[in-house]
Motif scaffolding. Structure first.
Motif, PDB file in Angstrom:
ATOM      1  N   ILE A 140     -15.154  50.427 -29.948  1.00 62.38           N
ATOM      2  CA  ILE A 140     -15.100  49.718 -28.672  1.00 62.38           C
ATOM      3  C   ILE A 140     -15.731  48.331 -28.789  1.00 62.38           C
ATOM      4  O   ILE A 140     -16.573  48.080 -29.662  1.00 62.38           O
ATOM      5  CB  ILE A 140     -15.811  50.503 -27.547  1.00 62.38           C
ATOM      6  N   ILE A 164     -15.880  58.984 -27.742  1.00 58.02           N
ATOM      7  CA  ILE A 164     -15.092  58.775 -26.532  1.00 58.02           C
ATOM      8  C   ILE A 164     -14.443  60.088 -26.128  1.00 58.02           C
ATOM      9  O   ILE A 164     -14.255  60.987 -26.953  1.00 58.02           O
ATOM     10  CB  ILE A 164     -14.023  57.684 -26.717  1.00 58.02           C
ATOM     11  N   LEU A 208     -11.358  49.770 -25.598  1.00 53.28           N
ATOM     12  CA  LEU A 208     -11.082  50.606 -26.768  1.00 53.28           C
ATOM     13  C   LEU A 208     -10.045  49.856 -27.580  1.00 53.28           C
ATOM     14  O   LEU A 208      -8.899  49.691 -27.149  1.00 53.28           O
ATOM     15  CB  LEU A 208     -10.556  51.982 -26.351  1.00 53.28           C
ATOM     16  N   THR A 211     -12.627  57.676 -21.607  1.00 52.64           N
ATOM     17  CA  THR A 211     -13.955  57.256 -21.158  1.00 52.64           C
ATOM     18  C   THR A 211     -14.977  57.366 -22.283  1.00 52.64           C
ATOM     19  O   THR A 211     -14.745  58.014 -23.310  1.00 52.64           O
ATOM     20  CB  THR A 211     -14.452  58.123 -19.988  1.00 52.64           C
ATOM     21  N   LEU A 212     -16.123  56.735 -22.045  1.00 54.02           N
ATOM     22  CA  LEU A 212     -17.310  57.018 -22.852  1.00 54.02           C
ATOM     23  C   LEU A 212     -17.876  58.359 -22.398  1.00 54.02           C
ATOM     24  O   LEU A 212     -17.470  58.909 -21.362  1.00 54.02           O
ATOM     25  CB  LEU A 212     -18.344  55.911 -22.682  1.00 54.02           C
ATOM     26  N   LEU A 240     -12.687  53.282 -20.124  1.00 56.87           N
ATOM     27  CA  LEU A 240     -12.342  52.334 -21.173  1.00 56.87           C
ATOM     28  C   LEU A 240     -11.013  51.657 -20.866  1.00 56.87           C
ATOM     29  O   LEU A 240     -10.107  52.277 -20.289  1.00 56.87           O
ATOM     30  CB  LEU A 240     -12.234  53.054 -22.514  1.00 56.87           C
TER      31      LEU A 240
END
Length: 360
Positions: A9, A22, A60, A118-119, A125
């Motif tokens: 990222i 992630i 990302l 997502t994280l 992201l």
């Protein structure tokens, strides 16, 4: 069950990239999860990291990729689990005015996955070009997956962006034909793909222009019949001399700078075609005399993704590769790990590689 995988990222503008965990959700309707096998390090990813695309951090990164479909959501008929695919960022909608005119290669409403990766803390992201493939898996719209014959993913994955952009700029947008001449300004990955495309199309005079002798040597490998170092000589005069004093039938500008675009404009023959495929920054402007635009005729075009239609072009170019007529292997300068992207950016910025390819 959602998957936790490693991905690269860009958390903030100009900050070094990070390799983090992630979360990739299960595919919803119209979506697919793809196990990434290889992904090229493209200059567009660096633009994202530098904040040159937009400010929707964290990104990302990665988009020039090939892999295998792991799972699909409801309603997906284009691909199935186990299919080997190249990812694309033109998933045509079939409904916009371009699609209705029978020109889906100009689709104005291409679509991406609806869900967000997502994280681990839930931060959404933004996937580069709607793909996000510097990751062990990614979630995309099923239409972003183009099924092709099995081949080396590190090589054919490059069709997902740079190689397709250059090849298509010469062949699709520029319409270079057998026996014609073409000049290409900028001999990085995109420019050399334009040269390779011109060779496949049957151009007989293929002139490579750059300021770096190493890149000009690369250009010869892809089919350039002549090279011009613009540091040492006037490229417009050189191109005219190499084309009987007339200029080239097609000139591809793969740099994205006003000065090189102006040179490309004056290096074309009467009724010739100039194609801009190099990506300029928003602040750049070009100024040309209107009488010259009128008097030279022809066409001034821009090429978006090589004016490609992935379902049409990707399988064809993979077949050319398998026949030995399109040397995609030559674009792969090095194969690297997923933790080596930041170093690859430095090599790319320094002009040391055509493509570093992350292999997973």
């Amino acid at each position: 069950m959602p998957s936790t995988v490693k991905g690269v990222i860009a958390r903030s503008k100009k900050a070094p990239v990070e390799l983090v965990d992630i979360i990739v959700p299960d595919p919803g309707p119209g979506e697919a999860v793809v196990q990434i096998q290889a992904c090229g390090v493209c200059h567009t990813d660096l633009h994202y990291r530098e904040g040159g695309i937009n400010d929707d951090f964290p990104f990302l990164l990665g988009h020039e990729a090939a892999g295998v479909v792991e799972a699909v959501g409801d309603g997906v008929t284009e691909v199935a689990p186990g299919d080997f695919v190249i990812l694309n960022w033109r998933a045509v909608c079939g409904q916009c005015r371009a699609c209705h005119k029978g020109e889906p290669q100009y689709c104005f409403a291409t679509h991406n996955a609806t869900q967000k990766m997502t994280l681990t803390d839930g931060t959404e992201l933004s996937p580069a070009l709607g793909i996000g493939a510097f990751a062990e898996k990614t979630l995309v719209a099923a239409g972003q997956c183009t099924k092709v014959a099995d081949a080396d993913p590190a090589a054919v994955g490059l069709l997902g962006c740079g190689v397709m952009a250059g090849f298509g700029a010469a062949v699709n947008t520029g319409g270079v034909r057998r026996g014609e001449s073409i000049a290409v300004f900028g001999c990085g990955g995109v420019g050399n793909a334009a040269i390779a495309g011109a060779q496949v199309a049957g151009a007989t005079t293929i002139i490579a222009v750059d300021v770096d002798d190493t890149k000009l040597e690369w250009a010869k490998q892809f089919g350039a019949t002549h090279t011009v170092n613009a540091k040492n000589e006037d490229p417009v005069a050189a191109i005219r001399e190499l084309t009987g004093g007339f200029g080239a039938d097609v000139v591809v500008e793969a740099v994205g700078r006003p000065e090189t675009y102006e040179q490309a404009f004056y290096a074309r023959d009467l009724a010739g075609r100039v194609v801009l495929v190099g990506v300029p920054t928003p602040d750049l402007q070009v100024s040309l005399p209107m009488i010259e635009i009128f008097g030279r005729g022809g066409a001034l075009k821009s090429s978006w993704y090589g004016d490609c239609l992935p379902t049409r072009d990707f399988p064809m170019l993979v077949e050319l590769y398998k026949q030995g007529r399109l040397d995609l292997d030559a674009f792969v300068t090095e194969r690297i790990g997923i933790g080596d992207v930041e170093e690859a950016f430095e090599k790319m910025h320094g002009g040391k590689v055509l493509r570093s390819v992350v292999v997973l």
